[in-house]
Design an enzyme around this catalytic site. Structure first.
Site, short mmCIF file in Angstrom:
data_model
loop_
_atom_site.label_atom_id
_atom_site.label_comp_id
_atom_site.label_asym_id
_atom_site.label_seq_id
_atom_site.Cartn_x
_atom_site.Cartn_y
_atom_site.Cartn_z
N LYS A 220 0.84 -1.19 0.00
CA LYS A 220 0.00 0.00 0.00
C LYS A 220 0.88 1.25 0.00
O LYS A 220 1.74 1.41 0.86
CB LYS A 220 -0.90 0.01 1.24
CG LYS A 220 -1.84 1.21 1.35
CD LYS A 220 -2.73 1.06 2.58
CE LYS A 220 -3.70 2.21 2.71
NZ LYS A 220 -3.02 3.50 3.04
N HIS A 244 -1.57 7.89 1.11
CA HIS A 244 -1.78 7.93 2.56
C HIS A 244 -2.76 9.04 2.95
O HIS A 244 -2.58 9.72 3.97
CB HIS A 244 -0.45 8.12 3.29
CG HIS A 244 -0.40 7.40 4.60
ND1 HIS A 244 0.40 6.30 4.82
CD2 HIS A 244 -1.05 7.59 5.78
CE1 HIS A 244 0.26 5.87 6.06
NE2 HIS A 244 -0.63 6.64 6.65
N ASP A 275 -7.07 3.76 -3.03
CA ASP A 275 -7.78 4.52 -2.01
C ASP A 275 -7.40 5.99 -2.12
O ASP A 275 -6.45 6.35 -2.81
CB ASP A 275 -7.54 3.96 -0.60
CG ASP A 275 -6.19 4.36 0.01
OD1 ASP A 275 -5.44 5.15 -0.59
OD2 ASP A 275 -5.88 3.87 1.11
N GLY A 277 -9.84 9.75 -1.48
CA GLY A 277 -10.82 10.64 -2.08
C GLY A 277 -12.08 10.00 -2.60
O GLY A 277 -12.90 10.67 -3.23
N ILE A 278 -12.26 8.70 -2.37
CA ILE A 278 -13.49 8.02 -2.81
C ILE A 278 -14.62 8.44 -1.87
O ILE A 278 -14.61 8.11 -0.68
CB ILE A 278 -13.33 6.49 -2.78
CG1 ILE A 278 -12.16 6.05 -3.68
CG2 ILE A 278 -14.64 5.82 -3.19
CD1 ILE A 278 -12.40 6.20 -5.15
N ARG A 279 -15.59 9.16 -2.40
CA ARG A 279 -16.67 9.67 -1.57
C ARG A 279 -18.07 9.32 -2.09
O ARG A 279 -19.05 9.68 -1.46
CB ARG A 279 -16.57 11.21 -1.46
CG ARG A 279 -15.30 11.72 -0.82
CD ARG A 279 -15.25 11.37 0.66
NE ARG A 279 -14.08 11.93 1.34
CZ ARG A 279 -12.92 11.30 1.47
NH1 ARG A 279 -12.78 10.07 0.98
NH2 ARG A 279 -11.92 11.88 2.09
#
Length: 349
Positions: A220, A244, A275, A277-279
């Site tokens: 990651k 991060h 991952d 900013g996925i809203r």
């Protein structure tokens, strides 16, 4: 408690994750709220995370005879009801009394994987006893003492984790003076991250880790094509494109912008996740179109925890699933296999 019980009249114009965010802002201590929203430097990367997904315009297909969009998938062989997982976001007891137990409650209800933070490792046996069939991946950091690292790998394996997630982009920020997070009833008193955290890991450390465990190792923090190739050569089973949450290196490239480059470099040899900013379900669709196997959400899970614990996490996941399925139908995608890069186009900044 039902999430609707938390809705306030002033929130009537908010939708989706933003509703949970406002509920969390009201519920949390201001110091904890600032910590949750914190971004490195001037916070440009954190602010850019969601905006980068919004700059991608959808190009829907029409007249495809869509009646129902199927969103089930798998991650490293584990069946998922939706292509969304949780990302580790620090000790969850800061946001809800049951901490990671509430996260797992939510992911089990939604039918997906919880990626647990490294801080739960000393208490993993107690957590596993509560949820023996939970689908979890365990985040770890490299430690200088390989004996200690070997012990952790063994515990993670014995306590039912399905994968190890090695986070490689952390340099602890000592400027934050937060009080120690409270302990949940299932946690071992005094369980804290090992002070010998090794942030100067290299590809040899990754190769050692991959050899040392029979669990798949997911790296990651990958943002470049050359790093992606090197991680695969070292034995990584999958990659997570991530900066991060923007709280380590300000002005680092957004995950949305880095994803196509990493996917192209991997070229189908491993699963790629993303991952940052996925809203909403639209952003999940865009991530899948750019080649991600699934999207991970971090801060939104913390918002939901603060708003209503594990039940709110499950409800939010299901809401995101509904948004994704609707967007897929409007884009002419009957299944995840119908999603490809032609569905998105970058717009001017």
């Amino acid at each position: 408690m039902a999430v609707s019980a938390f809705l306030l009249e002033s929130e009537a114009q908010l939708t989706g994750v933003e509703t949970y965010r406002e509920q969390a802002r009201r519920a949390l201590d201001p110091l904890v709220w600032d910590y949750l929203e914190h971004g490195a430097g001037a916070g440009r990367s954190t602010a850019e995370a969601a905006t980068a997904w919004q700059r991608l315009a959808l190009r829907p297909r029409i007249l495809r005879g869509i009646t129902d969009s199927e969103i089930a998938t798998s991650a490293l062989g584990t069946d998922l009801a939706l292509p969304i997982m949780t990302a580790p976001n620090g000790r969850a007891t800061r946001f809800a009394p049951q901490g990671e137990a509430a996260v797992i409650e939510g992911t089990q209800s939604a039918g997906t994987i919880a990626v647990l933070p490294s801080s739960v490792v000393p208490s993993l046996p107690a957590l596993h006893s509560l949820y023996p069939s939970a689908a979890i991946w365990q985040q770890l950091y490299m430690f200088r003492d390989r004996g200690r690292m070997r012990e952790r790998l063994h515990m993670v394996r014995e306590e039912g984790a399905l994968a190890v997630v090695l986070t490689v982009d952390l340099l602890p920020d000592t400027s934050w003076k937060l009080p120690a997070p409270p302990h949940a009833p299932w946690e071992a008193v005094g369980a804290v991250p090992d002070p010998s955290m090794f942030v100067a890991a290299d590809m040899d450390d990754l190769a050692w880790l991959c050899r040392e465990t029979d669990l798949p190792v997911v790296v990651k923090g990958v943002l470049r094509d050359d790093d992606a190739v090197l991680c695969l050569e070292a034995g990584a089973a999958a990659l997570i494109v991530s900066n991060h949450g923007g709280n380590q290196l300000d002005t680092a490239i957004s995950s949305a912008d880095a994803l196509p480059e990493v996917v192209a470099a991997v070229n189908g040899r491993a699963e790629v996740y993303v991952d940052g900013g996925i809203r909403d379900g639209l952003s999940v669709l865009k991530a899948l179109a750019l080649g991600a196997r699934a999207a991970l959400i971090g801060r939104p899970v913390s918002y939901a925890l603060a708003a209503g614990g594990g039940e709110a996490v499950a409800t939010m996941m299901k809401e995101l699933s509904g948004e994704l399925a609707r967007a897929m139908a409007l884009c002419g995608a009957n299944s995840l296999a119908d999603i490809d890069p032609s569905l998105v186009r970058a717009t001017a900044p």
